[in-house]
Design an enzyme around this catalytic site. Structure first.
Site, PDB file in Angstrom:
ATOM      1  N   HIS A 294      21.289 -30.776 -30.441  1.00 22.83           N
ATOM      2  CA  HIS A 294      20.905 -29.356 -30.406  1.00 22.83           C
ATOM      3  C   HIS A 294      20.663 -28.812 -28.988  1.00 22.83           C
ATOM      4  O   HIS A 294      21.370 -27.929 -28.529  1.00 22.83           O
ATOM      5  CB  HIS A 294      19.628 -29.148 -31.229  1.00 22.83           C
ATOM      6  CG  HIS A 294      19.709 -29.638 -32.635  1.00 22.83           C
ATOM      7  ND1 HIS A 294      20.440 -29.005 -33.641  1.00 22.83           N
ATOM      8  CD2 HIS A 294      19.136 -30.711 -33.227  1.00 22.83           C
ATOM      9  CE1 HIS A 294      20.299 -29.671 -34.779  1.00 22.83           C
ATOM     10  NE2 HIS A 294      19.518 -30.706 -34.563  1.00 22.83           N
TER      11      HIS A 294
HETATM   12  O1  RIB Z   1      15.987 -27.810 -34.811  1.00 25.24           O
HETATM   13  C1  RIB Z   1      16.286 -28.545 -33.659  1.00 25.24           C
HETATM   14  C2  RIB Z   1      15.266 -28.304 -32.607  1.00 25.24           C
HETATM   15  O2  RIB Z   1      13.987 -28.774 -33.051  1.00 25.24           O
HETATM   16  C3  RIB Z   1      15.553 -29.087 -31.312  1.00 25.24           C
HETATM   17  O3  RIB Z   1      15.053 -28.382 -30.230  1.00 25.24           O
HETATM   18  C4  RIB Z   1      14.792 -30.360 -31.510  1.00 25.24           C
HETATM   19  O4  RIB Z   1      14.414 -30.956 -30.264  1.00 25.24           O
HETATM   20  C5  RIB Z   1      13.560 -29.851 -32.212  1.00 25.24           C
HETATM   21  O5  RIB Z   1      12.671 -29.365 -31.223  1.00 25.24           O
END
Ligand code: RIB
Ligand code: CA
Length: 365
Positions: A294
Site C-alpha cells: 500500500h
Molecule cells: O490499509 C492499508 C494501510 O493501513 C497502510 O498504510 C498500512 O500500513 C496500514 O497503515
C-alpha cells in the site's frame, strides 16, 4: 602620467564603466529571464513527461511493514525527494513501536540526516485500534527488530509540523501520509494557517470500487481515525489519494520479490523478507496471486506520477457509528456537483512500479 590627466582618465574610465554596466543590464536581464523560463519550461516538461519535480517532503507514517518499504524507497531517492523529517503516529502498532520502526528504517537506509518526530499516541475521538495481526507484534513482519542507536528528535511531531509549515515558502512542502491522519488534523486544528505552506498531500487511504480491508466499507488508515480524515479532506489543500482501488492492483509476485532479493544488498534482502511475510495475510484473505504494498505506491506516485491514473472527485468520510464508519464516499461520476477535493487514483502500472522500487532499493546499503 600627470595628475590632471590621470583624474580625467579616471573620470572617463568611470563613465565608460557606467556606460558598459547600463548596456549590460538588459543583456543580464535577458539571461536571467531565459534561465528562469528554461527552468519553468523544464518543470512543465517534466510534469508533462510524468517526470517528477523535486519535492520538499515530510513523511507522516505508522510503520508498519509497507510503511518501511515506502520509507526505504523514499530515502533511496534523494535527488527527487528532499525529506525534511519523518513524523510518526499510532496506527498499525502503538506509537512507541511505530516511532522505533521509523528510526530502524532510517538506520537501514543510512540516512541519519533525517530527524524522526513522534506524534499522536491515539486517534482524535474513537477508541484506538491496531493491526498487529497483519504487521506483527513489533510492527514489521519477517525481520528482527532492535533499538536503533539514533534517538527521536526533541519535541512533538504536531509542533514540528506547525512551525515548519508556518516557516515554509508558500505551497512548498509536500506531506506524504502513510497512516491515520491524526497528526495533520491536530496541526490544522491548532494552526489553520499552515495550509499556506502546503503544496500537496499525497496519502494512502480510503476505498471505493475495491471495498474496505478492515470492514466491508472502510480502509484501515481512515477507519483508525475518520474524524482526522474528515478534517484533512476539508482542509482545502490539494490532495492525491492512493486508495485500495489502486493498491490492490499493484501486487507482489514471487518473481517481483525474487528480483528484490536478487539485488544482493542488505536492503533488498530486508525488503524481500518483510514482503514474503507481509503479503501472506492478504493473499489468503482475498485469494489474490500477490499482496499489495500500500504505502510504497505513495512514493511511486511522487517519483513517477505517470505510472498512475485517477480523476478529480468529491470525497467525504462517514464518521457516524455503524457499518459505514470510516467509509470514503467517492462521487466518481460527479452526480452531486460538489467541489472535487481529491485526485483519486484508481489505476497503476504494477510492473513499472516494481521496476522503479527495485532500482531504488538497489541504491541502498
Ligand atoms: O490499509 C492499508 C494501510 O493501513 C497502510 O498504510 C498500512 O500500513 C496500514 O497503515
Ligand atoms: Ca501505514
Amino acid at each position: 602620467m600627470p595628475l590632471k590627466s590621470t583624474a580625467s582618465a579616471v573620470a572617463s574610465t568611470t563613465t565608460a564603466r557606467r556606460l558598459l554596466f547600463l548596456l549590460a543590464l538588459p543583456v543580464l536581464g535577458l539571461v536571467i529571464l531565459t534561465l528562469s523560463l528554461a527552468a519553468s519550461n523544464a518543470h512543465a516538461a517534466d510534469a508533462a513527461s510524468g517526470k517528477p519535480a523535486v519535492r520538499t517532503l515530510i513523511i507522516d507514517t505508522d510503520p508498519g511493514a509497507d510503511d518501511v518499504i515506502a520509507l526505504l524507497f523514499a530515502m533511496a531517492s534523494p535527488d527527487e525527494l528532499k525529506i525534511q523529517a519523518l513524523t510518526t503516529v499510532a496506527g498499525n502498532v502503538p506509537l512507541a513501536k511505530t516511532s522505533r520502526n521509523a528510526r530502524l528504517a532510517r538506520e537501514w537506509a543510512k540516512r541519519p540526516d533525517i530527524p524522526v518526530y513522534a506524534g499522536a499516541p491515539r486517534p482524535l475521538v474513537r477508541t484506538p485500534i491496531y493491526a498487529a495481526d497483519i504487521h506483527g507484534s513489533e510492527g514489521i513482519t519477517g525481520v528482527k527488530v532492535h533499538e536503533p542507536s539514533q534517538p527521536l528528535a526533541e519535541g512533538n511531531a504536531v509542533d514540528y509540523l506547525i512551525r515548519t509549515l508556518r516557516a515554509a515558502p508558500e505551497k512548498s512542502v509536500t506531506l506524504a501520509m502513510l497512516g491515520p491522519e491524526t497528526n495533520l488534523a491536530l496541526a490544522l486544528t491548532q494552526a489553520p494557517d499552515i495550509t499556506r505552506g502546503l503544496r500537496e498531500l499525497v496519502l494512502m487511504g480510503g476505498a471505493h470500487f475495491n471495498g474496505g480491508n478492515i470492514t466491508p466499507t472502510a480502509e484501515f488508515n481512515v477507519f483508525a481515525d475518520p474524524h482526522a480524515a474528515e478534517i484533512v479532506l476539508k482542509s482545502g489543500v490539494p490532495i492525491t489519494m492512493l486508495p485500495l482501488d489502486v493498491t490492490h492492483k499493484v501486487l507482489t509476485s514471487p518473481e517481483r520479490i525474487a528480483k528484490l532479493r536478487g539485488i544482493g544488498n542488505q536492503a533488498g534482502k530486508t525488503v524481500a523478507d518483510i514482503l514474503d511475510a507481509y503479503v501472506q495475510h492478504d493473499m489468503q484473505y482475498y485469494g489474490l496471486p500477490g499482496g499489495p504494498v500500500h504505502d510504497a505506491t505513495v512514493i511511486g506516485y511522487l517519483l513517477q506520477p505517470s505510472l498512475f491514473k485517477g480523476r478529480q472527485v468529491n470525497v467525504e468520510v462517514d464518521s457516524r457509528e455503524g457499518i459505514g464508519f470510516g467509509q470514503t464516499a467517492v462521487d466518481w461520476y460527479g452526480g452531486l456537483k460538489k467541489p472535487a477535493n481529491v485526485n483519486w487514483i484508481a489505476e497503476g502500472d504494477a510492473q513499472g512500479f516494481f521496476d522503479l522500487l527495485t532500482q531504488r532499493i538497489s541504491r541502498l546499503p
